[in-house]
Design an enzyme around this catalytic site. Structure first.
Site, short mmCIF file in Angstrom:
data_model
loop_
_atom_site.label_atom_id
_atom_site.label_comp_id
_atom_site.label_asym_id
_atom_site.label_seq_id
_atom_site.Cartn_x
_atom_site.Cartn_y
_atom_site.Cartn_z
N TYR A 97 0.51 -0.82 -0.27
CA TYR A 97 -0.44 0.48 -0.17
C TYR A 97 0.78 1.25 -0.20
CZ TYR A 97 -4.22 3.11 1.94
OH TYR A 97 -4.26 4.35 2.30
N CYS A 98 0.42 1.95 -0.89
CA CYS A 98 1.31 3.39 -0.67
C CYS A 98 3.19 3.34 -1.12
CB CYS A 98 1.18 4.25 0.15
SG CYS A 98 1.56 6.06 0.38
#
Length: 629
Positions: free
Chosen positions: A354-355
């Site tokens: 994520y990210c």
């Protein structure tokens, strides 16, 4: 750091061999949570920090002076800002023709403003694209004239920020700062010029204004350190391990940088291939395990997946020399080794990032797929699939954040972090507030101080207030390598001194972008189609960088577009893709679960976590580390 080598840094040839020879952890956990002898093998020792050249007194003076400006510049380099304004001012001053054009435009817009009667061509009510002016009260004179004047001022500066000969970056920066100034001066922010505030003040007999004044005094006291911040106090209502991050599990690996959590099965049978989740190091992992009703972790476990979560340690000054390679090794690769030890190193793993955790996962997948892989990691379980959530791999168009990442800004941040040894969570949060001041500062302050309304705390707000730090060297490396030089997209990013290419990734990929993402704009995330030929399922979901990912089934007003490109498929431009992709109402989580299930083996009987592997209960200890800064 000013004296550190960045992405071109290479350890001496003997460093890798020396690392292989060392087996004791560089820093152990407290005795009460020490690893049993039969637990997962510990990480390789960390290399010794590189010695920094001696700083001269004059260099120290410059650094201290520049760092002292931070509270007044929001962490932005005043020189970079000044150069943008100078570029605009000098070129405009030397362009009489452009001056005449802007003067004519200003005259036209002023005339339109003065003639406004509330029935101009601008959309009103719910159709207004600016939520500050959607109330019908803004259609009545004189507020309609104020609203029209403000919107015309925005239109003027969109045009005035561009002068022929300016660099594209300076033009965008000039327009951005003009928009920031207008965002502060908008009539919606002031009592006499906001009809909604005036109406509510009269209806409440002044009680709303009195409550707002109390909020203002509280915030002043919190800024002075007299009382605790109301936002932080509200966030503490959601205690980690009690209200959020409550999915049952055990810590099965701990090193100086991460804890690895394995969650208990909640179904009688599970898919053999585990899901390994890698959050960004600039956030606490429990955004993926918030309250039970909106926890992605719990959702996956309830669907019959075995889930592992990487929890990053909140660094301190002693971690100043941690590098991107260290985050890759101690974070992703050591976790994969532990997963293989606990399950079966022959069983593939569904990896999700994520990210920036997704960016790091893409680097890891590419490094492991290249000839020779990564030193000392030739027996890891293979990756069955790769999922990237709001994760950029091409930083050529990083959105508004990229406007302020240049050589001068990176050097300025290097000077700030050199003394501290890290970038504080407050400094990072301040940067995001500056970039989105309309929503995060002025609109919020208007509600709190003029309407007397504090935002009701929720689990996502509590997570957002739980700041983390970034080690100085790693922070400098990732800004330089990814944002400045875009080395990952160019195929020149180096892991242990050798370049990696995203084209080496062959696993099926599930990639998610969000429509209103200002951190990882979805069109930037979509560019992975250019860089990798693997089969790719791309999802564009409603919401922003956080709310678009935390999009549990049952959440109102959610939708997503999805389409799959076959391996080595043709390139489709982002907007054309959006027009062709099928739209679905609801959460994208079930679509991801079904995608994982189709690429997994048949379920088998669930087994509990071995007692000898457990170092403690989830959520672990690293997620609880907080600092006053």
């Amino acid at each position: 750091m000013a004296a550190s080598k960045l992405t071109g840094h290479k350890r001496p040839r003997g460093a890798t061999a020396a690392r292989k020879a060392r087996t004791a952890p560089a820093r152990t956990a407290p005795a009460r949570t020490a690893r049993p002898a039969s637990a997962v093998p510990g990480p390789l020792a960390m290399p010794r920090p590189t010695e920094l050249p001696t700083e001269t007194p004059t260099q120290r003076l410059d650094r201290v002076w520049h760092s002292s400006l931070t509270p007044f510049t929001g962490g932005l380099s005043p020189i970079s800002i000044g150069l943008a304004w100078a570029d605009w001012a000098w070129r405009l001053g030397a362009s009489p023709g452009r001056q005449l054009e802007l003067a004519a435009l200003a005259t036209q817009l002023t005339r339109e403003t003065l003639q406004s009667d509330g029935h101009d061509e601008l959309p009103v009510g719910a159709a207004d694209d600016d939520p500050r002016f959607r109330d019908g009260a803004w259609t009545a004179w004189p507020f309609s004239m104020l609203r029209t004047g403000f919107r015309n001022a925005e239109a003027f500066w969109r045009e005035a920020a561009i002068v022929r000969g300016m660099t594209a970056r300076h033009a965008r920066q000039t327009e951005f700062f003009a928009r920031q100034w207008l965002g502060m001066m908008t009539p919606a922010n002031w009592l006499p010029t906001n009809p909604v505030v005036l109406r509510e003040a009269v209806a409440s007999h002044g009680l709303r204004l009195a409550q707002g004044a109390q909020h203002w005094v509280e915030d002043l006291a919190a800024a002075a350190g007299v009382i605790e911040s109301p936002a932080l106090a509200a966030a503490k209502r959601f205690e980690v391990g009690r209200d959020v991050a409550v999915t049952p599990g055990k810590v099965v690996l701990r090193n100086r940088l991460i804890e690895l959590i394995r969650y208990e099965p909640l179904t009688k049978t599970v898919r053999p291939e585990p899901v390994f989740m890698i959050p960004s190091w600039i956030m606490k992992y429990y955004i993926l395990d918030l309250s039970p009703h909106n926890s992605m972790v719990r959702y996956l476990v309830e669907q019959g997946h075995t889930v592992y979560m990487l929890s990053w340690r909140n660094p301190d000054a002693s971690d100043r020399e941690l590098t991107m390679d260290d985050y890759l090794r101690l974070g992703v690769l050591e976790s994969l080794r532990a997963i293989g030890h606990l399950d079966d190193r022959r069983t593939p793993v569904h990896a999700m990032g994520y990210c920036l955790g997704g960016t790091l996962l893409a680097i890891a997948a590419a490094a492991l797929a290249r000839p020779g892989g990564v030193d000392a990691y030739d027996s890891l379980p293979p990756m069955a699939t790769v999922t990237l959530l709001a994760a950029q791999t091409d930083f050529s168009e990083p959105g508004e954040l990229g406007l302020f990442i240049d050589e001068g800004q990176v050097n300025y941040l290097r000077e700030i972090t050199q003394s501290q040894g890290y970038l504080t969570g407050e400094q990072m949060a301040g940067s995001f507030q500056f970039l989105h001041s309309r929503e995060l500062v002025w609109t919020r302050r208007m509600r709190e101080y003029l309407m007397g309304e504090r935002e009701q705390p929720n689990d996502l707000m509590a997570w957002n207030a739980d700041h983390t730090r970034m080690p100085a060297r790693m922070h400098n490396e990732y800004l330089t390598a990814l944002y400045l030089r875009n080395t990952l997209a160019m195929g020149t990013y180096r892991v242990e001194g050798r370049a990696v290419s995203l084209r080496a990734i062959r696993q099926p990929m599930f990639v998610v972008g969000t429509e209103r993402d200002h951190v990882s704009p979805w069109r930037s995330v979509y560019q992975l189609h250019h860089l990798c030929d693997a089969e790719m399922t791309f999802v564009l979901t409603s919401g922003g960088h956080n709310a678009g990912i935390v999009s549990e089934p049952g959440h109102a007003n959610r939708h997503f577009h999805v389409a799959t490109r076959r391996a080595h498929g043709h390139w489709i431009e982002p907007d054309a893709w959006q027009a062709r992709a099928r739209r679905h109402d609801g959460s994208w989580w079930p679509a991801w679960h079904e995608w994982l299930a189709r690429r997994s083996s048949p379920p088998r009987r669930a087994r509990p976590i071995p007692a000898e592997a457990a170092l403690g209960d989830a959520p672990g200890t690293y997620v609880l580390q907080r600092y006053t800064d």
